[in-house]
Design a protein around this motif. Sequence first.
Motif, PDB file in Angstrom:
ATOM      1  N   ARG A 244       0.816  -1.215   0.000  1.00  0.00           N
ATOM      2  CA  ARG A 244       0.000   0.000   0.000  1.00  0.00           C
ATOM      3  C   ARG A 244       0.850   1.266   0.000  1.00  0.00           C
ATOM      4  O   ARG A 244       0.319   2.369  -0.141  1.00  0.00           O
ATOM      5  CB  ARG A 244      -0.904   0.001   1.233  1.00  0.00           C
ATOM      6  CG  ARG A 244      -1.916  -1.151   1.252  1.00  0.00           C
ATOM      7  CD  ARG A 244      -2.786  -1.073   2.501  1.00  0.00           C
ATOM      8  NE  ARG A 244      -3.768  -2.175   2.524  1.00  0.00           N
ATOM      9  CZ  ARG A 244      -4.652  -2.364   3.504  1.00  0.00           C
ATOM     10  NH1 ARG A 244      -4.663  -1.532   4.551  1.00  0.00           N
ATOM     11  NH2 ARG A 244      -5.499  -3.384   3.446  1.00  0.00           N
ATOM     12  N   ASP A 245       2.107   1.103   0.224  1.00  0.00           N
ATOM     13  CA  ASP A 245       3.022   2.244   0.268  1.00  0.00           C
ATOM     14  C   ASP A 245       3.345   2.697  -1.152  1.00  0.00           C
ATOM     15  O   ASP A 245       3.967   1.971  -1.919  1.00  0.00           O
ATOM     16  CB  ASP A 245       4.304   1.844   1.012  1.00  0.00           C
ATOM     17  CG  ASP A 245       5.278   3.009   1.151  1.00  0.00           C
ATOM     18  OD1 ASP A 245       4.878   4.152   0.836  1.00  0.00           O
ATOM     19  OD2 ASP A 245       6.427   2.771   1.565  1.00  0.00           O
ATOM     20  N   ARG A 246       2.924   3.906  -1.481  1.00  0.00           N
ATOM     21  CA  ARG A 246       3.127   4.405  -2.831  1.00  0.00           C
ATOM     22  C   ARG A 246       4.608   4.553  -3.157  1.00  0.00           C
ATOM     23  O   ARG A 246       5.041   4.278  -4.284  1.00  0.00           O
ATOM     24  CB  ARG A 246       2.429   5.749  -3.007  1.00  0.00           C
ATOM     25  CG  ARG A 246       2.502   6.301  -4.438  1.00  0.00           C
ATOM     26  CD  ARG A 246       1.665   7.551  -4.580  1.00  0.00           C
ATOM     27  NE  ARG A 246       2.148   8.592  -3.678  1.00  0.00           N
ATOM     28  CZ  ARG A 246       1.585   9.794  -3.569  1.00  0.00           C
ATOM     29  NH1 ARG A 246       0.499  10.080  -4.280  1.00  0.00           N
ATOM     30  NH2 ARG A 246       2.061  10.689  -2.733  1.00  0.00           N
ATOM     31  N   ARG A 247       5.410   4.949  -2.155  1.00  0.00           N
ATOM     32  CA  ARG A 247       6.840   5.089  -2.392  1.00  0.00           C
ATOM     33  C   ARG A 247       7.486   3.745  -2.725  1.00  0.00           C
ATOM     34  O   ARG A 247       8.418   3.672  -3.516  1.00  0.00           O
ATOM     35  CB  ARG A 247       7.522   5.715  -1.174  1.00  0.00           C
ATOM     36  CG  ARG A 247       7.213   7.185  -0.976  1.00  0.00           C
ATOM     37  CD  ARG A 247       8.041   7.757   0.143  1.00  0.00           C
ATOM     38  NE  ARG A 247       7.821   7.051   1.406  1.00  0.00           N
ATOM     39  CZ  ARG A 247       8.459   7.338   2.537  1.00  0.00           C
ATOM     40  NH1 ARG A 247       9.362   8.298   2.556  1.00  0.00           N
ATOM     41  NH2 ARG A 247       8.201   6.666   3.640  1.00  0.00           N
ATOM     42  N   ARG A 249       5.999   1.265  -4.313  1.00  0.00           N
ATOM     43  CA  ARG A 249       5.658   0.917  -5.698  1.00  0.00           C
ATOM     44  C   ARG A 249       6.531   1.673  -6.683  1.00  0.00           C
ATOM     45  O   ARG A 249       7.019   1.112  -7.666  1.00  0.00           O
ATOM     46  CB  ARG A 249       4.174   1.202  -5.953  1.00  0.00           C
ATOM     47  CG  ARG A 249       3.229   0.290  -5.171  1.00  0.00           C
ATOM     48  CD  ARG A 249       1.831   0.356  -5.737  1.00  0.00           C
ATOM     49  NE  ARG A 249       1.233   1.683  -5.580  1.00  0.00           N
ATOM     50  CZ  ARG A 249       0.493   2.054  -4.541  1.00  0.00           C
ATOM     51  NH1 ARG A 249       0.251   1.195  -3.566  1.00  0.00           N
ATOM     52  NH2 ARG A 249      -0.011   3.264  -4.478  1.00  0.00           N
ATOM     53  N   TRP A 250       6.717   2.972  -6.429  1.00  0.00           N
ATOM     54  CA  TRP A 250       7.574   3.760  -7.300  1.00  0.00           C
ATOM     55  C   TRP A 250       9.026   3.276  -7.231  1.00  0.00           C
ATOM     56  O   TRP A 250       9.726   3.215  -8.244  1.00  0.00           O
ATOM     57  CB  TRP A 250       7.501   5.245  -6.925  1.00  0.00           C
ATOM     58  CG  TRP A 250       6.339   5.957  -7.538  1.00  0.00           C
ATOM     59  CD1 TRP A 250       5.183   6.351  -6.938  1.00  0.00           C
ATOM     60  CD2 TRP A 250       6.221   6.349  -8.910  1.00  0.00           C
ATOM     61  NE1 TRP A 250       4.348   6.962  -7.834  1.00  0.00           N
ATOM     62  CE2 TRP A 250       4.957   6.980  -9.062  1.00  0.00           C
ATOM     63  CE3 TRP A 250       7.038   6.231 -10.020  1.00  0.00           C
ATOM     64  CZ2 TRP A 250       4.518   7.494 -10.261  1.00  0.00           C
ATOM     65  CZ3 TRP A 250       6.600   6.747 -11.237  1.00  0.00           C
ATOM     66  CH2 TRP A 250       5.346   7.364 -11.347  1.00  0.00           C
TER      67      TRP A 250
END
Length: 524
Positions: A244-247, A249-250
């Motif tokens: 859930r951590d967007r960082r 995924r990026w």
Amino acid sequence: MMNSTFWIEAWLAMAAGALLNLTPCVLPAVPIKVRTILREAGDAAGSRALSAVLFTLGSVSFFAALGLLTALAHLQWGVLFQSRWVLAGLVLMLVLLAAASFSGRSLPIPGGLAQLGGTRYFEPFASGMAGGILSTPCTGPLLGGVLVFALTRPTLDIVTLFVAIGLGMALPYVLLLLRPSWLQRLPRAGAWTEVVRHSFGWLLLAAALFFVQSLLPGWLGNALWLLWLAALAVWVLFVATRTRDRRSRWAAALAAVPALVLAYFGSGVWPVAGQGMPWQPLRADAVAQISALHRPALVEFTAAWCLNCRVMERTVYRDPAVLKAVRESGAVAFQADLTHPDPALQQLLTRYGGAGLPFLAVLDSRGREVGHFSGLFTSGALIGRLHELPTSIASTYAGAPRDSADEVGARVTSTPAGALVTLDIARGWHVYSNPPSTPYLIPASVTVFRAGRALPITPRYPPGQNIGMRIEGQTILVYENGTRIDLPGLTDFRAVQVRVRVQACKDSGLCLPPAIVVARPPSS
């Protein structure tokens, strides 16, 4: 006596060592070094200082040892990678470092080496040494002048210059370890840092694959690359869908980019558009025959373990403008493979002024070196040098071979079912079979014309002969003197012209430009 010139060279060596951190060869070492820095970021100044000393010691010890070997044995840069044992040891080290990145643990080392203060203090030393080892294939372009100067000096001076290289290479990372204010600017650790750490593991595995493919059959190396690509894709997809951590995924998507870049240039599984340079393999016994062709020549020195060489093969040497300039200049392109030891080719590299790979020598029609390129260079630079070569060869050398028609002829004879084309090939020469053994070779091909229009006749080409030629592991099949090509259905020879396109090559591997040969009709 060390004079002012020597110290200028020492400073240049240190600066070049620092610049080595920007070369593609050092790319696999970046995660090793960053891992060391991240481990030390929150520690006390004394701990960081000790890590900085050990990091520098690892880098300097490798370059000092290489400098001593260079002084005593006159070694050239990158020759260590010609050893299967060195490559195997390097691959093992990269795999262990990749496992450490995936697990988050320190390097598995013998207990005796851990007496430096714990296993954690061995990692900075290993990081510094790894950077030096991985840099050696790329050192020639940056250090060529320094090395030429060094080989004229006493042993102590040579070792000192190599130590300066190691100091320069370690300097940026030592500064990061010693300046807490710079380290404190790093973002706080979190889930994304685990993703980055795992991405380093993928990059290290890619580096291991790049080096191990020199020890494996081509098909096995490609299979391992495909397996690696599939596993990397699964990992990126897993991180993108499960976290859930967007960082994070990026981080997974961006961190995979350098690994994919290394795979693109380092593997043979990526399709490449366009035609590549028509290299002819240069064997040691054919070096003396280059000048006998009376044509300009390009001689590229390369190796399977040279990443910069792979970059050039996929960029400059596939540029249509470069290929056009080569054709217009009449230059013959040769490739000297130094993947494995070859004293004659190594000596030729030294004679042309080369100190590392990749290296490209430009020769005039007398076989004299009139220019060279070391390391990475642009298409425009090579095109400009080719345009400076003489364009008229035949007028300068009366009677010199101009193209393949000087060594290959053809004649047509009638048969009950059609006609036969017989190739008359000079002794010691051959032409490539049809179909060609590799796509970029020019095979012997026959076209029948009547009154200027091509007839719908499909020639029947015989199987090629194996005379022991191999290019990049592929057996090359050829036609020799007396080869017959069947032309079924050609019974009427009125106003007929049979054209044979060939490229004549010496059995030693040197080739002339292709030519169209008109076969002599039965009445002649």
